[in-house]
Write an enzyme that holds these catalytic residues in place. Structure first.
Site, mmCIF file in Angstrom:
data_model
loop_
_atom_site.group_PDB
_atom_site.id
_atom_site.type_symbol
_atom_site.label_atom_id
_atom_site.label_comp_id
_atom_site.label_asym_id
_atom_site.label_seq_id
_atom_site.Cartn_x
_atom_site.Cartn_y
_atom_site.Cartn_z
ATOM 1 N N ASN A 109 56.314 50.231 45.020
ATOM 2 C CA ASN A 109 55.141 50.021 44.469
ATOM 3 C C ASN A 109 54.478 51.221 43.727
ATOM 4 O O ASN A 109 54.427 52.160 44.116
ATOM 5 C CB ASN A 109 53.937 49.337 45.208
ATOM 6 C CG ASN A 109 53.731 49.828 46.571
ATOM 7 O OD1 ASN A 109 54.446 50.548 47.304
ATOM 8 N ND2 ASN A 109 52.556 49.784 47.145
ATOM 9 N N TYR B 57 43.235 49.431 38.868
ATOM 10 C CA TYR B 57 44.128 48.362 39.808
ATOM 11 C C TYR B 57 45.204 47.434 39.219
ATOM 12 O O TYR B 57 46.302 47.655 39.666
ATOM 13 C CB TYR B 57 43.216 47.853 40.863
ATOM 14 C CG TYR B 57 42.457 48.825 41.844
ATOM 15 C CD1 TYR B 57 42.654 50.098 41.838
ATOM 16 C CD2 TYR B 57 41.710 48.387 43.026
ATOM 17 C CE1 TYR B 57 41.857 51.038 42.405
ATOM 18 C CE2 TYR B 57 41.010 49.187 43.560
ATOM 19 C CZ TYR B 57 40.909 50.662 43.645
ATOM 20 O OH TYR B 57 40.203 51.419 44.175
ATOM 21 N N GLU C 282 59.002 44.838 44.544
ATOM 22 C CA GLU C 282 59.883 44.060 44.051
ATOM 23 C C GLU C 282 60.289 43.963 42.565
ATOM 24 O O GLU C 282 61.362 43.774 42.042
ATOM 25 C CB GLU C 282 59.613 42.579 44.497
ATOM 26 C CG GLU C 282 59.383 42.347 46.129
ATOM 27 C CD GLU C 282 58.100 42.707 46.673
ATOM 28 O OE1 GLU C 282 57.362 43.821 45.815
ATOM 29 O OE2 GLU C 282 57.752 42.068 47.663
ATOM 30 N N ASN D 183 47.910 52.005 40.307
ATOM 31 C CA ASN D 183 47.076 52.763 38.918
ATOM 32 C C ASN D 183 45.406 52.670 39.354
ATOM 33 O O ASN D 183 45.237 51.697 40.056
ATOM 34 C CB ASN D 183 47.505 51.735 37.874
ATOM 35 C CG ASN D 183 47.031 52.556 36.386
ATOM 36 O OD1 ASN D 183 45.774 52.600 36.315
ATOM 37 N ND2 ASN D 183 47.804 53.043 35.839
ATOM 38 N N ALA D 184 44.962 53.635 38.795
ATOM 39 C CA ALA D 184 43.457 53.712 39.049
ATOM 40 C C ALA D 184 42.762 52.497 38.406
ATOM 41 O O ALA D 184 41.881 52.146 39.196
ATOM 42 C CB ALA D 184 42.899 54.765 38.365
ATOM 43 N N CYS E 199 55.617 38.060 42.282
ATOM 44 C CA CYS E 199 57.048 38.661 42.687
ATOM 45 C C CYS E 199 57.985 37.458 42.991
ATOM 46 O O CYS E 199 58.790 37.510 42.376
ATOM 47 C CB CYS E 199 57.010 39.493 43.749
ATOM 48 S SG CYS E 199 56.094 41.217 43.240
#
Ligand code: THU
Length: 161
Positions: free
Chosen positions: A62, A68, A75, A65-66, A115
């Site tokens: 995974n 989100y 996956e 990122n800031a 996913c």
């Protein structure tokens, strides 16, 4: 009115040593991928390793990122890499594992809805089931025979013109 029942079977193995050699290696690859996760916000590290039919193993973890929602699950990192770099190879199996810096992940981690949908796209495209191996940080491994088992009544391109 008629009623249908949709059910599926999960094989449960006490730990990786109970798997076949190929499955064990794939899960160990997913553990290695998990350690490379970029998860500074959730501290929840997920690793996914996909086995392609040419024997190639593709790893994903995974990537947060800031902002989100811009992050991506392990996956999808794995299967999008496979799709981008090995477009003609089918995905035979995917091993997924999760661990956290803050809690014990003591049960198998199952892929999120997005996913499942993304994996299902490849399963539908290749017309061959993708086997799933799911594990927490360690311990029990769940084996599911197909993505469609964990995404019943899924949407796919057979609905599109
Ligand atoms: N995550 C995955 O990588 N796979 C999943 O199927 C569920 C969630 C990640 C996304 C986020 O970086 C962290 O786990 C917490 O949700």
């Amino acid at each position: 009115m008629k009623r249908i029942k949709i059910s599926f079977e999960v094989e449960i193995y006490p730990d990786v040593t109970a798997l076949s050699e190929q499955e064990r290696q794939l899960m160990e690859s997913a553990v290695e991928a998990r350690e490379k996760a970029y998860a500074p916000y959730s501290k929840f590290r997920v690793g996914a390793s996909a086995l392609l039919d040419n024997g190639q193993v593709v790893q994903g973890s995974n990537q947060e990122n800031a902002a989100y929602p811009a992050g991506l699950c392990a996956e999808r990192v794995a299967v999008f890499y496979a799709g981008a770099n090995f477009p003609d190879q089918s995905i035979e199996m995917i091993a997924i594992t999760a661990a956290s810096n803050e809690i014990d992940v003591d049960k198998p981690a199952a892929p999120c809805g997005n996913c499942r949908q993304s994996l299902s796209e490849y399963e539908f495209k290749q017309k061959k089931p993708i086997v799933l191996l799911l594990m927490g940080e360690k311990g029990e491994v769940y084996k599911c025979a197909s993505i469609s088992d964990i995404l019943p009544l899924g949407f796919n391109n057979s609905y599109l013109p």
